[in-house]
Design a protein around this motif. Sequence first.
Motif, short mmCIF file in Angstrom:
data_model
loop_
_atom_site.label_atom_id
_atom_site.label_comp_id
_atom_site.label_asym_id
_atom_site.label_seq_id
_atom_site.Cartn_x
_atom_site.Cartn_y
_atom_site.Cartn_z
N ALA A 267 0.82 -1.22 0.00
CA ALA A 267 0.00 0.00 0.00
C ALA A 267 0.84 1.26 0.00
CB ALA A 267 -0.92 0.00 1.21
N GLY A 268 2.15 1.11 0.06
CA GLY A 268 3.01 2.28 0.06
C GLY A 268 2.74 3.18 1.25
N ASP A 269 2.58 4.48 0.98
CA ASP A 269 2.36 5.45 2.06
C ASP A 269 0.89 5.88 2.14
OD1 ASP A 269 2.33 6.72 -0.31
OD2 ASP A 269 3.58 8.42 0.26
N ILE A 270 -0.02 5.06 1.58
CA ILE A 270 -1.45 5.41 1.62
C ILE A 270 -2.27 4.25 2.19
CG2 ILE A 270 -1.50 7.18 -0.18
CD1 ILE A 270 -2.14 4.96 -2.20
N PRO A 271 -2.00 3.86 3.43
CA PRO A 271 -2.68 2.67 3.98
C PRO A 271 -4.16 2.89 4.28
CG PRO A 271 -1.32 3.72 5.65
CD PRO A 271 -1.04 4.42 4.37
N TYR A 272 -4.60 4.14 4.39
CA TYR A 272 -6.00 4.38 4.76
C TYR A 272 -6.76 5.13 3.66
CZ TYR A 272 -4.01 3.13 9.25
OH TYR A 272 -3.36 2.47 10.23
N LEU A 273 -6.43 4.83 2.42
CA LEU A 273 -7.06 5.48 1.27
C LEU A 273 -8.54 5.09 1.19
CD1 LEU A 273 -6.54 7.22 -1.28
CD2 LEU A 273 -6.12 5.08 -2.49
N MET A 274 -9.42 6.09 1.00
CA MET A 274 -10.87 5.84 0.91
C MET A 274 -11.32 5.90 -0.55
SD MET A 274 -11.56 5.45 4.10
CE MET A 274 -13.36 5.54 4.22
N VAL A 275 -12.20 4.97 -0.91
CA VAL A 275 -12.74 4.93 -2.27
C VAL A 275 -14.24 4.64 -2.20
CG1 VAL A 275 -10.65 4.23 -3.49
CG2 VAL A 275 -12.10 2.49 -2.46
N ASN A 276 -14.97 5.07 -3.23
CA ASN A 276 -16.40 4.76 -3.33
C ASN A 276 -16.56 3.45 -4.09
OD1 ASN A 276 -17.62 6.97 -1.99
ND2 ASN A 276 -17.16 8.28 -3.76
N ILE A 277 -16.94 2.40 -3.39
CA ILE A 277 -17.10 1.09 -4.02
C ILE A 277 -18.31 0.37 -3.44
CG2 ILE A 277 -14.65 0.73 -4.57
CD1 ILE A 277 -14.46 -0.99 -2.03
N ASN A 278 -18.77 -0.61 -4.18
CA ASN A 278 -19.67 -1.61 -3.60
C ASN A 278 -18.76 -2.75 -3.16
OD1 ASN A 278 -21.31 -4.26 -3.90
ND2 ASN A 278 -22.84 -2.65 -3.74
N LYS A 279 -18.63 -2.90 -1.86
CA LYS A 279 -17.62 -3.80 -1.31
C LYS A 279 -17.78 -5.24 -1.82
CE LYS A 279 -15.86 -5.36 3.18
NZ LYS A 279 -16.04 -5.25 4.65
N VAL A 280 -19.01 -5.72 -1.85
CA VAL A 280 -19.26 -7.10 -2.27
C VAL A 280 -18.80 -7.33 -3.70
CG1 VAL A 280 -21.06 -8.82 -2.74
CG2 VAL A 280 -21.17 -7.44 -0.66
N LEU A 281 -19.16 -6.41 -4.61
CA LEU A 281 -18.80 -6.58 -6.01
C LEU A 281 -17.32 -6.32 -6.26
CD1 LEU A 281 -21.88 -4.96 -7.83
CD2 LEU A 281 -21.40 -7.37 -7.46
N PHE A 282 -16.77 -5.33 -5.57
CA PHE A 282 -15.34 -5.03 -5.75
C PHE A 282 -14.48 -6.21 -5.30
CE2 PHE A 282 -11.32 -3.49 -3.97
CZ PHE A 282 -10.76 -2.95 -5.10
N GLN A 283 -14.83 -6.79 -4.17
CA GLN A 283 -14.07 -7.95 -3.70
C GLN A 283 -14.20 -9.13 -4.66
OE1 GLN A 283 -15.58 -8.50 0.34
NE2 GLN A 283 -13.80 -7.41 1.19
N TRP A 284 -15.32 -9.23 -5.32
CA TRP A 284 -15.52 -10.28 -6.32
C TRP A 284 -14.51 -10.11 -7.46
CZ3 TRP A 284 -20.84 -11.15 -9.19
CH2 TRP A 284 -20.81 -12.40 -9.85
N VAL A 285 -14.30 -8.86 -7.88
CA VAL A 285 -13.34 -8.59 -8.95
C VAL A 285 -11.93 -9.00 -8.53
CG1 VAL A 285 -12.25 -6.76 -10.31
CG2 VAL A 285 -14.73 -6.73 -9.95
N VAL A 286 -11.51 -8.56 -7.34
CA VAL A 286 -10.16 -8.89 -6.85
C VAL A 286 -9.99 -10.39 -6.72
CG1 VAL A 286 -8.55 -8.61 -4.92
CG2 VAL A 286 -9.94 -6.67 -5.65
N GLU A 287 -11.02 -11.05 -6.18
CA GLU A 287 -10.97 -12.52 -6.03
C GLU A 287 -10.83 -13.20 -7.39
OE1 GLU A 287 -13.96 -16.16 -4.76
OE2 GLU A 287 -14.35 -14.14 -3.99
N ASN A 288 -11.60 -12.72 -8.36
CA ASN A 288 -11.58 -13.35 -9.68
C ASN A 288 -10.21 -13.23 -10.33
OD1 ASN A 288 -12.15 -13.68 -12.64
ND2 ASN A 288 -14.21 -14.00 -11.83
N ILE A 289 -9.62 -12.02 -10.27
CA ILE A 289 -8.30 -11.82 -10.88
C ILE A 289 -7.25 -12.67 -10.16
CG2 ILE A 289 -6.48 -10.11 -11.33
CD1 ILE A 289 -8.71 -8.01 -11.62
N CYS A 290 -7.32 -12.73 -8.84
CA CYS A 290 -6.35 -13.52 -8.07
C CYS A 290 -6.50 -15.01 -8.36
CB CYS A 290 -6.51 -13.25 -6.59
SG CYS A 290 -5.94 -11.60 -6.09
N LYS A 291 -7.73 -15.49 -8.49
CA LYS A 291 -7.93 -16.91 -8.80
C LYS A 291 -7.37 -17.25 -10.18
CE LYS A 291 -11.88 -18.18 -5.91
NZ LYS A 291 -13.31 -18.57 -5.89
N ASN A 292 -7.55 -16.34 -11.13
CA ASN A 292 -6.95 -16.56 -12.46
C ASN A 292 -5.43 -16.59 -12.37
OD1 ASN A 292 -9.25 -16.82 -14.01
ND2 ASN A 292 -9.41 -14.65 -14.46
#
Length: 384
Positions: A267-292
């Motif tokens: 995370a470098g020097d931005i460990p508490y960065l805030m973003v507007n996301i739908n947590k459930v769907l965003f985590q799905w994207v990260v999971e999918n890329i990591c599984k691939n």
Amino acid sequence: MSFYTHKRIWKLLLLIGAITIGFFTLVYTDNLTKELKEEERKSVEIWIQAIKQITQSSAGEDELGLTLEVISQNTTIPIIIVEADTTINSHRNLRLPKDTTEQTLQHLLDKMMKNGEPLIIDLGGDEIQYLYYDDSVLIKKLEWFPIIQLSVVALFIFIAYIAFNGARKAEQDQVWVGMSKETAHQLGTPTSSLLGWVDLLKLKQENDEIAQELEKDVERLQVITDRFSKIGSKPELNEQPLILAIEEIIGYLKRRTAANIHIKINAGDIPYLMVNINKVLFQWVVENICKNAVDAMKGSGTIEISIANPNGHVNIDISDTGKGLARKQFKTIFKPGYTTKLRGWGLGLSLAKRIIEGYHGGKLFVKESEQGKGTTFRITLPKA
């Protein structure tokens, strides 16, 4: 042979067919134009003979009438007749403005002189004139015809392609939504039933460890159901700490991947960065890329997630040390149905791209890849 291989072959065949049609159209029109030019040259030569007969007054009355008719019938071929010193003697069939000047005529004469050598009019008695002529309007239109025709055909194909793609995308969206809603519905019943069995095991206070593990899997099923239920409707975006959302899904993945798979978050020097996301769907994207990435590394390697915050947006790079991609796969890998696996529907990355770009207003793309060394996917999101 895969669906996309067939599709590329058909596109190539259609392109070759279009080029072939265009080539033969141009060749045919060019040959036709050359024939018409030759006919016009012959017409001009006949016209010159008629002028000579009129000038020399050697024809009889009947022949004279025929000669005059020949002269009068030339209404399309632009002609300029000049003296030996290039002084303009007369002209015919020129499209001239009302305020025509000698400069205008001279300009037209210069253009005709560039087209080729003049035809000589020998009037006898050492009197010689020179005739310059240009292509008729018909030939000029014919020369432009294949270009206009191919442009219209190309425009028609382009509009048809856009319309077809739009209709196909709308149809795909309907299929996506219908499939997602049906999947969420089908998962709902067994998930509710499993929750009941977990509660029953807890009440009996037997096999607490089994009950806890079952509860975790049921919670996972509920997350999956929630993901599918959100496809097709506009998801709610909330301001979230990005690192926590990523750490949560990575923690889940670590418990379910081989020991030789190492996942790191930078995370470098931005460990508490805030973003507007739908947590459930965003985590799905990260999971999918990591599984691939896990599949690409075949049980051994490193996944590194790097986060940066340049120029008002957030970059999340997910890199692996897998087999990598060919450059031609950078875009096709996101298309529905495209997969490099023996088993699978090829829907994961397509859904991931829709979630990031359609719902979060961001971008998902292959940043870089080298075969045999690995791939980096980049997710770009607007900063909260």
